[in-house]
Design an enzyme around this catalytic site. Sequence first.
Site, PDB file in Angstrom:
ATOM      1  N   ARG A  84       0.845  -1.202   0.000  1.00 17.71           N
ATOM      2  CA  ARG A  84       0.000   0.000   0.000  1.00 17.71           C
ATOM      3  C   ARG A  84       0.876   1.245   0.000  1.00 17.71           C
ATOM      4  O   ARG A  84       1.771   1.396   0.822  1.00 17.71           O
ATOM      5  CB  ARG A  84      -0.920   0.001   1.231  1.00 17.71           C
ATOM      6  CG  ARG A  84      -1.710   1.295   1.442  1.00 17.71           C
ATOM      7  CD  ARG A  84      -2.856   1.422   0.453  1.00 17.71           C
ATOM      8  NE  ARG A  84      -3.489   2.701   0.491  1.00 17.71           N
ATOM      9  CZ  ARG A  84      -4.591   3.001   1.172  1.00 17.71           C
ATOM     10  NH1 ARG A  84      -5.181   2.084   1.906  1.00 17.71           N
ATOM     11  NH2 ARG A  84      -5.112   4.197   1.127  1.00 17.71           N
ATOM     12  N   ARG A  93      -5.445   0.996  -5.012  1.00 19.88           N
ATOM     13  CA  ARG A  93      -4.594   0.482  -3.940  1.00 19.88           C
ATOM     14  C   ARG A  93      -4.605  -1.034  -3.907  1.00 19.88           C
ATOM     15  O   ARG A  93      -5.590  -1.665  -4.269  1.00 19.88           O
ATOM     16  CB  ARG A  93      -5.019   1.045  -2.598  1.00 19.88           C
ATOM     17  CG  ARG A  93      -6.441   0.683  -2.225  1.00 19.88           C
ATOM     18  CD  ARG A  93      -7.030   1.698  -1.284  1.00 19.88           C
ATOM     19  NE  ARG A  93      -7.278   2.895  -2.052  1.00 19.88           N
ATOM     20  CZ  ARG A  93      -8.293   3.701  -1.874  1.00 19.88           C
ATOM     21  NH1 ARG A  93      -9.150   3.481  -0.935  1.00 19.88           N
ATOM     22  NH2 ARG A  93      -8.471   4.756  -2.613  1.00 19.88           N
ATOM     23  N   ASP A  96      -6.696  -1.873   1.316  1.00 19.60           N
ATOM     24  CA  ASP A  96      -7.219  -0.816   2.177  1.00 19.60           C
ATOM     25  C   ASP A  96      -7.984  -1.517   3.296  1.00 19.60           C
ATOM     26  O   ASP A  96      -8.838  -2.360   3.022  1.00 19.60           O
ATOM     27  CB  ASP A  96      -8.154   0.094   1.377  1.00 19.60           C
ATOM     28  CG  ASP A  96      -8.678   1.258   2.192  1.00 19.60           C
ATOM     29  OD1 ASP A  96      -7.940   1.762   3.070  1.00 19.60           O
ATOM     30  OD2 ASP A  96      -9.826   1.667   1.963  1.00 19.60           O
ATOM     31  N   ASP A  98     -10.149  -0.539   6.738  1.00 17.75           N
ATOM     32  CA  ASP A  98     -10.752   0.531   7.543  1.00 17.75           C
ATOM     33  C   ASP A  98     -11.384  -0.053   8.793  1.00 17.75           C
ATOM     34  O   ASP A  98     -12.000  -1.126   8.749  1.00 17.75           O
ATOM     35  CB  ASP A  98     -11.853   1.248   6.752  1.00 17.75           C
ATOM     36  CG  ASP A  98     -11.308   2.084   5.614  1.00 17.75           C
ATOM     37  OD1 ASP A  98     -10.205   2.631   5.760  1.00 17.75           O
ATOM     38  OD2 ASP A  98     -12.001   2.192   4.589  1.00 17.75           O
TER      39      ASP A  98
END
Length: 164
Positions: A84, A93, A96, A98
Amino acid sequence: MKILAFGSNLPFENNSTKENIESAYEALSQFNINILKKSFFYQSEAYPNKSDPLFCNSAVSIDTNLSPHDLLLNILKIEKRFGRERKEKNSPRTLDIDIICFDDLIINDDDLNIPHPNLHKRPFVFLPLRDLDKSWKHPIFLKTIDEFVKEFDPNELKSVKKIL
């Protein structure tokens, strides 16, 4: 409930985007993060630039003794391990991750926002989240997943496809 959302729209080394996420699942345990339940995988258009490669998305519910900030530091290490690079906001990307929610905590720091501030605008997160727990309620808006899903544009929902 603690939930992480995963997305990838670039291959890394010899891994497809789905394989990036599956490998990231395996990496979690090395950081004292245990997966309790996995969502299905979904394919969605890139956001906000729909001309970028398609995303593979998923979510997991986890158990960890890490604090929210330590969890963030560890998922940033995992993202970096998978190539990343943070060049431009919303650029393609390899991985990712989150933090969608951390129990019912509400955190608004310079480096960490929980629940994720744009969660309610993203069907590509809500559909995997619904796989994990339909009864989950957003700690700020106090709405269930199905209440949010009903508010999405039907065409936007159709653009998020379950991968079998």
